[in-house]
Design a protein around this motif. Structure first.
Motif, PDB file in Angstrom:
ATOM      1  N   GLN A  33       0.834  -1.206   0.000  1.00  0.00           N
ATOM      2  CA  GLN A  33       0.000   0.000   0.000  1.00  0.00           C
ATOM      3  C   GLN A  33       0.868   1.254   0.000  1.00  0.00           C
ATOM      4  N   VAL A  37       0.913   4.153  -2.947  1.00  0.00           N
ATOM      5  CA  VAL A  37       0.674   5.567  -2.645  1.00  0.00           C
ATOM      6  C   VAL A  37       1.885   6.405  -3.054  1.00  0.00           C
ATOM      7  N   LYS A  41       2.550   9.819  -6.075  1.00  0.00           N
ATOM      8  CA  LYS A  41       3.001  11.159  -5.721  1.00  0.00           C
ATOM      9  C   LYS A  41       3.671  11.816  -6.927  1.00  0.00           C
ATOM     10  N   LEU A  82       0.459   5.878   6.644  1.00  0.00           N
ATOM     11  CA  LEU A  82      -0.076   5.624   5.308  1.00  0.00           C
ATOM     12  C   LEU A  82      -1.275   6.524   5.049  1.00  0.00           C
ATOM     13  N   LYS A  83      -2.120   6.663   6.044  1.00  0.00           N
ATOM     14  CA  LYS A  83      -3.292   7.530   5.904  1.00  0.00           C
ATOM     15  C   LYS A  83      -2.852   8.973   5.658  1.00  0.00           C
ATOM     16  N   SER A  86      -1.385   9.327   2.166  1.00  0.00           N
ATOM     17  CA  SER A  86      -2.419   9.214   1.140  1.00  0.00           C
ATOM     18  C   SER A  86      -3.121  10.543   0.870  1.00  0.00           C
TER      19      SER A  86
END
Length: 111
Positions: A33, A37, A41, A82-83, A86
């Motif tokens: 994940q 992500v 970018k 990660l959140k 994102s």
């Protein structure tokens, strides 16, 4: 199809591949994940972001498998980061560390 038949087919499907624990699978999933992500970018910061992700996961790979609490903690932190990564507002990541002065440097400061 019965459950027993399904289990037999699933077992045959994974012949020759290494088996991973649930925690290892979760770490691999989190890594994938992060890579997805990071690849989304901007191109200017993509390489640095991917390098940071890879480095942090390599560092985490040094944690002994027996330290479950520590691994679980890093998984929680990883999901939060990660959140954050994102979010569209975040374009890249970098890390820095604070170093605490050793006893000899601390003594110099007091003089």
């Amino acid at each position: 199809m019965s459950i027993a038949r399904f289990a037999e087919l699933a077992k045959n499907f994974s012949v020759g591949s290494p088996t991973h624990s649930g925690v290892q699978l979760e770490v691999l999933r989190l890594y994938r994940q992060f890579v997805r992500v990071a690849k989304a970018k901007p191109e200017a910061t993509r390489a640095q972001t991917l390098a940071t992700v890879r480095r942090k996961f390599r560092e985490g790979a040094q944690i002994p498998r027996t330290q479950y609490e520590r691994i679980e903690y890093y998984l929680e932190v990883g999901h939060r980061r990660l959140k954050m990564l994102s979010a569209d507002e975040i374009r890249s990541v970098s890390t820095f560390t604070f170093t605490r002065p050793g006893p000899e440097e601390h003594a110099k400061e007091e003089e």
